[in-house]
Design a protein around this motif. Structure first.
Motif, short mmCIF file in Angstrom:
data_model
loop_
_atom_site.label_atom_id
_atom_site.label_comp_id
_atom_site.label_asym_id
_atom_site.label_seq_id
_atom_site.Cartn_x
_atom_site.Cartn_y
_atom_site.Cartn_z
N GLY A 124 -25.72 -126.16 72.26
CA GLY A 124 -26.53 -124.79 71.88
C GLY A 124 -25.58 -123.85 71.48
O GLY A 124 -24.93 -123.32 72.24
N VAL A 125 -25.77 -123.37 70.31
CA VAL A 125 -24.69 -122.69 69.70
C VAL A 125 -25.39 -121.04 69.51
O VAL A 125 -26.65 -121.09 68.90
CB VAL A 125 -24.14 -122.95 68.41
N LEU A 126 -24.82 -120.23 70.35
CA LEU A 126 -25.61 -118.74 70.15
C LEU A 126 -24.55 -117.66 69.74
O LEU A 126 -23.46 -117.56 70.14
CB LEU A 126 -26.08 -118.47 71.66
N ASP A 127 -25.06 -117.23 68.37
CA ASP A 127 -24.16 -116.24 67.76
C ASP A 127 -22.85 -116.63 67.35
O ASP A 127 -21.80 -116.48 67.73
CB ASP A 127 -24.02 -114.92 68.54
N GLY A 128 -22.73 -118.19 67.08
CA GLY A 128 -21.50 -118.93 66.66
C GLY A 128 -20.59 -119.31 68.11
O GLY A 128 -19.62 -119.98 67.74
N THR A 129 -21.24 -119.25 69.08
CA THR A 129 -20.61 -119.74 70.34
C THR A 129 -21.30 -120.87 71.22
O THR A 129 -22.38 -120.73 71.45
CB THR A 129 -20.30 -118.66 71.26
#
Length: 282
Positions: free
Chosen positions: A168-173
């Motif tokens: 799961g990638v949140l705001d690129g992280t």
């Protein structure tokens, strides 16, 4: 069967099956649908909601899997693999979950979120580190040697596509690990009134810093919405957190899931959580 749970929106590390971490349990995740009785657990306590009645029609994909494995098994004499070792059902891989890789990003109250299918060589060090968190290890049972997590992930990547492990990638992280799976084709289906195309989810939030901020419930809601939007044949999203994982169950409830009953699984007594397709998506 799925992992057990890790914490969701509390300040502790991830917990498997809800908002913070939902896992497949120490027994490990997904194995092919077990042969034998498909009887529903007679000891499970069920909601009287008529929406939970058992659908007796098997999914078309499952019938195709059985036919394919039977044909190859009778001609080759070993478990459904062809003479060259290729998987006879690999052609169904992209269809079983309607190409999770193409589901795209979604804007949530906590940022832009995207599910990215796992690439073992690239992602295993990160996943292995998360699995060795003491709280996560309690529920997922994959701590210790990196080979344990690798075998767990590769079993899904090398399977027929009924389970897709993702970051799961949140705001690129990258900040969480997910398993999106066909609950109706999983051994779990023997323990609840499964319907064709039920989609199951497991979640692990990677670091304690990301817990306790409401991320779990926000992301669970977003991923359930994605599954229902991108899988038009799916009417429900299913989860089975450990009943003792109160933060996890609470996160699912905040994400729009309902508690449909309790079921006894091989590695835990679980809360059956169901997110129904909203009328606007029907």
């Amino acid at each position: 069967m799925s992992p057990t749970d890790a914490t969701a929106d509390t300040g502790t590390a991830p917990t498997p099956d809800v908002g913070g971490q939902t896992s497949p349990g120490a027994a490990g995740r997904p194995t092919p649908l077990d042969p034998g009785s498909a009887d529903i657990d007679r000891d499970a306590s069920w909601s009287t909601d008529s929406e939970d009645t058992l659908e007796l029609r098997l999914p078309d994909e499952f019938l195709a899997l059985i036919a394919s494995e039977t044909d190859h098994g009778s001609s080759n004499g070993h478990g459904g693999r062809g003479a060259g070792g290729s998987d006879p059902v690999v052609g169904t891989r992209d269809d079983l979950l309607d190409r999770v890789a193409d589901w795209g990003s979604v804007t949530t109250p906590v940022g832009v979120f995207h599910l990215v299918p796992v690439h073992v060589e690239r992602d295993l060090p990160l996943i292995g580190r998360w699995m060795n968190d003491p709280v996560v290890a309690r529920f997922w049972g994959l701590s210790g040697s990196p080979s344990l997590a690798e075998r767990h992930v590769r079993a899904q990547l090398d399977g027929d596509g009924r389970s897709v492990p993702c970051l799961g990638v949140l705001d690129g992280t990258p900040m969480s690990y997910w398993e999106i799976y066909r609950a109706d084709l999983d051994p779990l289906a023997r323990h609840y009134p499964a319907r064709p195309h039920d989609t199951g989810i497991h979640l692990l939030i990677g670091t304690a810093a990301d817990c306790g901020r409401g991320l779990g419930s926000a992301l669970l809601r977003a991923v359930a919405d994605l599954a229902l939007h991108k899988r038009p044949t799916c009417a429900r999203v299913i989860a089975e957190p450990d009943i003792h994982n109160t933060p996890s169950v609470s996160a699912f409830l905040r994400a729009g899931f309902r508690h449909s009953g309790e079921i006894d699984l091989p590695d835990k007594r679980a809360a059956l959580m169901i997110r129904d397709r909203p009328a606007r998506l029907a």
